[in-house]
Design an enzyme around this catalytic site. Structure first.
Site, short mmCIF file in Angstrom:
data_model
loop_
_atom_site.label_atom_id
_atom_site.label_comp_id
_atom_site.label_asym_id
_atom_site.label_seq_id
_atom_site.Cartn_x
_atom_site.Cartn_y
_atom_site.Cartn_z
N TYR A 31 9.27 -6.63 8.36
CA TYR A 31 7.94 -6.67 7.72
C TYR A 31 7.28 -8.04 7.90
O TYR A 31 6.08 -8.18 7.65
CB TYR A 31 8.03 -6.38 6.21
CG TYR A 31 8.57 -5.02 5.82
CD1 TYR A 31 8.82 -4.03 6.76
CD2 TYR A 31 8.85 -4.73 4.48
CE1 TYR A 31 9.34 -2.79 6.39
CE2 TYR A 31 9.36 -3.49 4.10
CZ TYR A 31 9.62 -2.54 5.05
OH TYR A 31 10.14 -1.31 4.67
N HIS B 218 18.36 -1.09 8.75
CA HIS B 218 17.03 -0.47 8.68
C HIS B 218 16.97 0.89 9.39
O HIS B 218 16.32 1.82 8.91
CB HIS B 218 15.99 -1.43 9.28
CG HIS B 218 14.62 -1.22 8.78
ND1 HIS B 218 13.72 -2.25 8.60
CD2 HIS B 218 13.93 -0.11 8.42
CE1 HIS B 218 12.58 -1.77 8.15
NE2 HIS B 218 12.68 -0.47 8.04
P1 NAP Z 1 3.76 4.63 -0.54
O1 NAP Z 1 4.32 3.76 -1.60
O2 NAP Z 1 4.17 6.06 -0.46
O3 NAP Z 1 2.18 4.65 -0.61
C1 NAP Z 1 1.41 3.49 -0.61
C2 NAP Z 1 -0.04 3.90 -0.63
O4 NAP Z 1 -0.37 4.52 -1.86
C3 NAP Z 1 -0.98 2.74 -0.47
O5 NAP Z 1 -2.04 3.17 0.38
C4 NAP Z 1 -1.50 2.48 -1.88
O6 NAP Z 1 -2.81 1.99 -1.83
C5 NAP Z 1 -1.49 3.85 -2.47
N1 NAP Z 1 -1.22 3.87 -3.93
C6 NAP Z 1 -0.18 3.29 -4.56
N2 NAP Z 1 -0.20 3.57 -5.89
C7 NAP Z 1 -1.29 4.33 -6.10
C8 NAP Z 1 -1.83 4.92 -7.26
N3 NAP Z 1 -1.24 4.81 -8.46
N4 NAP Z 1 -2.98 5.65 -7.13
C9 NAP Z 1 -3.57 5.78 -5.92
N5 NAP Z 1 -3.11 5.22 -4.77
C10 NAP Z 1 -1.96 4.51 -4.86
O7 NAP Z 1 4.01 4.00 0.93
P2 NAP Z 1 4.92 2.87 1.56
O8 NAP Z 1 4.41 1.53 1.25
O9 NAP Z 1 5.09 3.22 2.98
O10 NAP Z 1 6.34 3.06 0.88
C11 NAP Z 1 6.79 2.28 -0.21
C12 NAP Z 1 7.80 1.25 0.23
O11 NAP Z 1 8.92 1.87 0.88
C13 NAP Z 1 7.28 0.26 1.29
O12 NAP Z 1 6.41 -0.69 0.77
C14 NAP Z 1 8.59 -0.28 1.82
O13 NAP Z 1 9.11 -1.26 0.93
C15 NAP Z 1 9.46 0.96 1.84
N6 NAP Z 1 9.45 1.62 3.17
C16 NAP Z 1 10.64 1.65 3.87
C17 NAP Z 1 10.71 2.27 5.11
C18 NAP Z 1 12.02 2.30 5.84
O14 NAP Z 1 12.05 2.66 7.04
N7 NAP Z 1 13.11 1.94 5.19
C19 NAP Z 1 9.58 2.90 5.66
C20 NAP Z 1 8.38 2.86 4.94
C21 NAP Z 1 8.36 2.24 3.68
P3 NAP Z 1 -3.19 0.51 -2.39
O15 NAP Z 1 -2.19 -0.47 -1.81
O16 NAP Z 1 -4.58 0.32 -1.85
O17 NAP Z 1 -3.14 0.60 -3.87
#
Ligand code: NAP
Length: 284
Positions: free
Chosen positions: A48, A106
């Protein structure tokens, strides 16, 4: 905050804050906001590019190191014993800490067995409190559980209301591996935040669709790490411990499961080529 106990007795918060796709100063501001509203777990990764920003925010927050559960992940370009070993020390320096609570492999590509052995060694040396994996589908997870010295404590995989990972969850339970969801909102795909089933259930409890989606996961014994850059949403996503979904609610949400990835499928050869190419070109 509520906690799960990992297979080595380490306690991990059921809700953490993820920092994927949040860079530099913005990341530092977000982590400070997240800690301020009450998060006590942060999920980052070598790939990241924001471990140093997380470390800086932790330092500035004034919180004691043992108050925050820190997770990071070894990227594919470090997937060998020697490279993983050096990368663990680099992550420790970036994060300004002498131990990491949870380190994950990862992706299940490259010499991840070598990387896993480096994590086992760092665990014994006290640099890591728990070790685990990410994106390990049941075939890879079972293989590692059968042959590694230490059973992974956690497997972080894509999990949300549209991809509930029922079979994978059963195998994680069987081997004592804690299921953790990445993308708990499917990054907003398929109108997750306005889904009528989630909105309808939320109305009964004065909660948003987002809160219902997260509550469903933690009631299903899945740890979540939602990401938001907005402080009010960070707080909203943490405010899920004061209501309980009924069996009827849960059955309605279970029916949303499509049983397939909305992002990428590790059983698809084209996806494997795409991801492994990333491992060769994104060197961290
Ligand atoms: P996510 O948490 O599923 O979704 C994030 C999105 O949702 C953003 O666009 C955010 O917008 C929006 N959001 C968040 N809370 C909200 C709410 N209460 N109401 C409306 N919109 C909302 O996606 P992600 O970031 O991909 O996944 C979460 C974490 O998982 C990552 O940050 C990372 O740490 C981890 N991850 C790991 C892998 C892996 O391969 N291990 C892959 C992907 C992700 P805003 O930011 O504009 O609020």
């Amino acid at each position: 905050m509520e906690y799960v106990s990992l297979n080595n007795g380490v306690k991990m918060p059921k809700v953490g804050y993820g920092v994927f796709q949040v860079a530099g100063e913005e990341c530092e501001r977000c982590v400070l906001d997240a800690l301020d509203v009450g998060y006590r777990a942060i999920d980052t990764a070598q790939s990241y590019g924001n471990e140093a920003a997380v470390g800086s925010a932790l330092h500035k927050s004034g919180l004691a190191r043992d108050e925050v559960f820190l997770t990071t992940k070894i990227w594919m370009s470090n997937a060998s014993y020697e490279k993983a070993r050096a990368s663990i020390d680099k992550s420790l320096r970036n994060l300004q800490t002498d131990y990491i609570d949870l380190m994950l492999i990862h992706q299940p590509f490259g010499d991840y067995y070598g990387a896993y052995r480096a994590m086992e060694e760092a665990y014994r040396a006290g640099k890591l409190r728990a070790i685990g994996v990410s994106n390990f589908y049941p075939d890879r997870l079972i293989d590692l559980c059968q042959f590694a010295e230490m059973t992974p404590a956690v497997n972080q995989v894509e999990t949300h209301v549209y991809q509930q990972q029922k079979t994978a969850h059963e195998y994680m339970k069987k081997y004592g591996v804690q299921h953790e969801a990445w993308g708990p909102f499917a990054e907003g795909k398929k109108n997750c935040f306005t889904n009528p089933v989630l909105v309808g259930i939320g109305e009964k409890y004065a909660k948003s669709a987002a809160q219902v989606a997260l509550r469903f996961l933690i009631q299903s014994d899945v740890v979540v790490i939602p990401k938001s850059t907005h402080k009010d949403r960070m707080a909203q996503n943490l405010d899920i411990f004061n209501f309980t979904l009924t069996e009827e609610d849960i059955d309605a949400i279970r029916a949303l499961d499509e049983g397939q990835s909305l992002f990428f499928n590790h059983y698809d050869p084209a996806t494997v080529e795409m991801l492994t190419n990333m491992g060769k070109t994104r060197i961290v």
